[in-house]
Design a protein around this motif. Structure first.
Motif, mmCIF file in Angstrom:
data_model
loop_
_atom_site.group_PDB
_atom_site.id
_atom_site.type_symbol
_atom_site.label_atom_id
_atom_site.label_comp_id
_atom_site.label_asym_id
_atom_site.label_seq_id
_atom_site.Cartn_x
_atom_site.Cartn_y
_atom_site.Cartn_z
ATOM 1 N N SER A 96 18.418 67.512 79.302
ATOM 2 C CA SER A 96 19.117 68.782 79.060
ATOM 3 C C SER A 96 18.133 69.916 78.805
ATOM 4 C CB SER A 96 20.076 68.650 77.877
ATOM 5 O OG SER A 96 19.375 68.563 76.641
ATOM 6 N N GLU A 97 16.924 69.577 78.348
ATOM 7 C CA GLU A 97 15.887 70.577 78.101
ATOM 8 C C GLU A 97 14.808 70.556 79.182
ATOM 9 O OE1 GLU A 97 15.566 72.969 75.817
ATOM 10 O OE2 GLU A 97 17.564 72.499 75.009
ATOM 11 N N HIS A 98 15.072 69.812 80.270
ATOM 12 C CA HIS A 98 14.120 69.700 81.386
ATOM 13 C C HIS A 98 12.744 69.246 80.897
ATOM 14 C CE1 HIS A 98 17.194 71.714 83.744
ATOM 15 N NE2 HIS A 98 17.223 72.671 82.839
ATOM 16 N N SER A 99 12.749 68.356 79.919
ATOM 17 C CA SER A 99 11.510 67.853 79.336
ATOM 18 C C SER A 99 11.010 66.643 80.121
ATOM 19 C CB SER A 99 11.746 67.455 77.875
ATOM 20 O OG SER A 99 10.629 66.789 77.342
ATOM 21 N N TYR A 100 9.695 66.588 80.319
ATOM 22 C CA TYR A 100 9.097 65.386 80.904
ATOM 23 C C TYR A 100 9.054 64.300 79.830
ATOM 24 C CZ TYR A 100 5.498 62.148 82.493
ATOM 25 O OH TYR A 100 4.811 61.025 82.824
ATOM 26 N N PHE A 101 9.445 63.094 80.190
ATOM 27 C CA PHE A 101 9.371 62.013 79.212
ATOM 28 C C PHE A 101 9.000 60.704 79.887
ATOM 29 C CE2 PHE A 101 13.724 62.281 80.709
ATOM 30 C CZ PHE A 101 14.117 60.967 80.890
ATOM 31 N N GLU A 102 8.437 59.834 79.075
ATOM 32 C CA GLU A 102 8.045 58.490 79.518
ATOM 33 C C GLU A 102 8.759 57.467 78.658
ATOM 34 O OE1 GLU A 102 3.529 59.868 80.814
ATOM 35 O OE2 GLU A 102 3.838 58.703 78.981
ATOM 36 N N TYR A 110 7.483 53.870 82.308
ATOM 37 C CA TYR A 110 8.187 54.495 83.424
ATOM 38 C C TYR A 110 8.355 55.988 83.163
ATOM 39 C CZ TYR A 110 9.514 49.789 84.933
ATOM 40 O OH TYR A 110 9.488 48.482 85.349
ATOM 41 N N SER A 111 8.356 56.755 84.263
ATOM 42 C CA SER A 111 8.658 58.189 84.194
ATOM 43 C C SER A 111 9.249 58.619 85.527
ATOM 44 C CB SER A 111 7.395 59.004 83.910
ATOM 45 O OG SER A 111 6.556 59.058 85.062
ATOM 46 N N ILE A 112 9.807 59.822 85.525
ATOM 47 C CA ILE A 112 10.187 60.428 86.793
ATOM 48 C C ILE A 112 8.914 60.934 87.459
ATOM 49 C CG2 ILE A 112 12.516 61.048 86.057
ATOM 50 C CD1 ILE A 112 11.482 63.855 85.473
ATOM 51 N N ASN A 113 9.032 61.558 88.621
ATOM 52 C CA ASN A 113 7.848 62.096 89.297
ATOM 53 C C ASN A 113 7.086 63.009 88.347
ATOM 54 O OD1 ASN A 113 6.053 63.749 90.887
ATOM 55 N ND2 ASN A 113 7.174 63.058 92.696
ATOM 56 N N ARG A 114 5.834 62.668 88.062
ATOM 57 C CA ARG A 114 5.085 63.345 87.008
ATOM 58 C C ARG A 114 4.236 64.510 87.496
ATOM 59 N NH1 ARG A 114 2.689 57.822 87.007
ATOM 60 N NH2 ARG A 114 0.878 57.881 88.357
ATOM 61 N N ASP A 115 4.164 64.727 88.803
ATOM 62 C CA ASP A 115 3.252 65.742 89.328
ATOM 63 C C ASP A 115 3.533 67.131 88.766
ATOM 64 O OD1 ASP A 115 2.053 63.793 90.815
ATOM 65 O OD2 ASP A 115 3.157 64.231 92.655
ATOM 66 N N HIS A 116 4.832 67.428 88.559
ATOM 67 C CA HIS A 116 5.197 68.763 88.077
ATOM 68 C C HIS A 116 4.885 68.939 86.590
ATOM 69 C CE1 HIS A 116 7.054 69.657 91.865
ATOM 70 N NE2 HIS A 116 7.884 68.634 91.766
ATOM 71 N N PHE A 117 4.493 67.853 85.909
ATOM 72 C CA PHE A 117 4.309 67.933 84.470
ATOM 73 C C PHE A 117 2.859 67.713 84.047
ATOM 74 C CE2 PHE A 117 8.677 66.737 85.280
ATOM 75 C CZ PHE A 117 9.383 67.610 84.475
ATOM 76 N N PHE A 173 7.528 65.318 76.262
ATOM 77 C CA PHE A 173 6.556 66.402 76.206
ATOM 78 C C PHE A 173 7.216 67.738 76.556
ATOM 79 C CE2 PHE A 173 4.244 62.619 77.643
ATOM 80 C CZ PHE A 173 3.220 62.544 76.715
ATOM 81 N N SER A 174 6.737 68.788 75.916
ATOM 82 C CA SER A 174 7.150 70.143 76.293
ATOM 83 C C SER A 174 6.110 71.135 75.788
ATOM 84 C CB SER A 174 8.517 70.488 75.697
ATOM 85 O OG SER A 174 8.858 71.832 76.018
ATOM 86 N N LEU A 175 5.924 72.217 76.546
ATOM 87 C CA LEU A 175 5.033 73.284 76.098
ATOM 88 C C LEU A 175 5.720 74.211 75.106
ATOM 89 C CD1 LEU A 175 3.246 74.295 79.424
ATOM 90 C CD2 LEU A 175 2.282 73.028 77.496
ATOM 91 N N GLU A 176 7.027 74.048 74.948
ATOM 92 C CA GLU A 176 7.797 74.927 74.059
ATOM 93 C C GLU A 176 8.292 74.146 72.848
ATOM 94 O OE1 GLU A 176 10.935 76.668 76.300
ATOM 95 O OE2 GLU A 176 9.596 77.564 77.791
ATOM 96 N N ASP A 177 7.820 74.546 71.667
ATOM 97 C CA ASP A 177 8.251 73.899 70.436
ATOM 98 C C ASP A 177 9.761 74.011 70.243
ATOM 99 O OD1 ASP A 177 5.726 73.043 69.691
ATOM 100 O OD2 ASP A 177 5.277 74.886 68.587
ATOM 101 N N ARG A 182 15.188 71.567 69.850
ATOM 102 C CA ARG A 182 16.575 71.404 70.298
ATOM 103 C C ARG A 182 16.866 69.935 70.651
ATOM 104 N NH1 ARG A 182 15.573 76.613 72.630
ATOM 105 N NH2 ARG A 182 14.905 75.667 74.610
ATOM 106 N N ILE A 183 15.878 69.268 71.234
ATOM 107 C CA ILE A 183 16.053 67.830 71.519
ATOM 108 C C ILE A 183 16.231 67.060 70.213
ATOM 109 C CG2 ILE A 183 14.915 65.755 72.404
ATOM 110 C CD1 ILE A 183 13.515 67.554 74.460
ATOM 111 N N ARG A 184 15.383 67.365 69.249
ATOM 112 C CA ARG A 184 15.467 66.700 67.951
ATOM 113 C C ARG A 184 16.835 66.937 67.305
ATOM 114 N NH1 ARG A 184 11.934 65.056 63.730
ATOM 115 N NH2 ARG A 184 10.065 65.657 64.883
#
Length: 292
Positions: A96-102, A110-117, A173-177, A182-184
């Motif tokens: 929902s926050e478009h966050s990269y996660f593993e 496992y992760s989704i395609n990581r190149d964009h992150f 992971f996210s560059l925005e605290d 919001r995820i938390r």
């Protein structure tokens, strides 16, 4: 002091992702004196084992933030996976926050395609190793994917619905605290979860009974060692539970301010053999208690 528990990243490992000769010698000295030395890390068992093997060290490993405990011979003595329903809720909150996660499982990471992150991971690594160049950091990230055996997957339900696979940890992971906050907030009321962090750009999710403090207490009880006879060392918030229960708590000089405030003592940085400094000081008579 009968047992030493140390974190890895930002603590035992230096800026080259290695255990320094000074730290190696201090650990060997403690072991020769009959003191148990335990690794307590957010890493997977495979990723934690590699720098130990390179250093010629053999230690029990509390890994994936306390979800698994391995003896020196590789035997698992404790396993606390996430609930399936919790996994789906964490995935929903992160996406929902478009966050990269593993996701770390019994079948690897496992992760989704990581190149964009990659840029997110570069910034995260820079926070740990500010003196290391971007190109070298990118190389380390690629090596990390190999060490953690991170595979790409399109549908995480393949993992969540597989009874033969246990899920132990989510790392977001996210560059925005604000995004991480919001995820938390979405998951705050999920009582089956422990939410912590190993850096200001990430969140880590484990089962509520899977944290370093609970795992350390389990392991010391198994050995008949009281927690008052344990020294623990760490640098970040996923170390909090371990440092809180240990009789002697040591923060790295590079530690998060919350960790420094919690601990009885502060040692040198991870780049300046802080673990060795703390062990040697403890072996010579210990630290004076912090005045609160």
């Amino acid at each position: 002091m009968k047992l030493i528990a140390t974190d890895m990243d930002g603590t035992l490992l230096n800026e080259n992702n290695e255990i320094s000769p000074e730290n190696i010698q201090a650990i060997l000295k403690a072991q020769q004196l009959g003191i148990e030395v335990v690794i307590a890390t957010g890493r997977s068992y495979e990723a934690a084992s590699k720098p130990l093997q390179k250093a010629g060290l053999s230690c029990p490993i509390i890994c994936v933030n306390g979800s698994l405990i391995y003896l020196q011979n590789g035997e698992i003595i404790r396993s606390i996976p996430l609930e399936r329903e919790s996994c789906k809720k964490i995935e929903l909150a992160c996406t929902s926050e478009h966050s990269y996660f593993e996701i770390f499982t019994s079948a690897g990471g496992y992760s989704i395609n990581r190149d964009h992150f990659i840029h997110v991971l570069v910034n995260m690594m820079k926070s740990h190793y500010p003196n290391v160049g971007t190109d070298e950091i990118k190389e380390r990230i690629q090596q990390r994917f190999q060490d953690e055996k991170i595979q790409t997957i399109d549908d995480f339900d393949q993992l969540f619905n597989n009874d033969n696979i246990d899920v132990y940890k989510f790392l977001a992971f996210s560059l925005e605290d604000e995004s991480l906050q919001r995820i938390r907030e979405q998951l705050t009321n999920e009582h089956d979860l422990t939410i912590t962090s190993s850096g200001h750009l990430n969140l880590e999710f484990n089962h509520r009974d899977a944290n370093k403090g609970v795992a350390l207490a389990f392991y010391t009880d198994r050995l008949g060692i009281e927690l008052k006879d344990v020294m623990a060392l760490g640098d970040n918030l996923n170390d909090y539970s371990m440092l809180e229960v240990a009789g002697y708590s040591v923060a790295m000089e590079n530690a998060d301010p919350v960790i420094k405030n919690l601990c009885d003592f502060t040692t040198k940085t991870n780049s300046n053999d802080g673990v060795a400094f703390a062990i040697e000081k403890a072996l010579k008579g210990g630290f004076p208690k912090k005045v609160s």
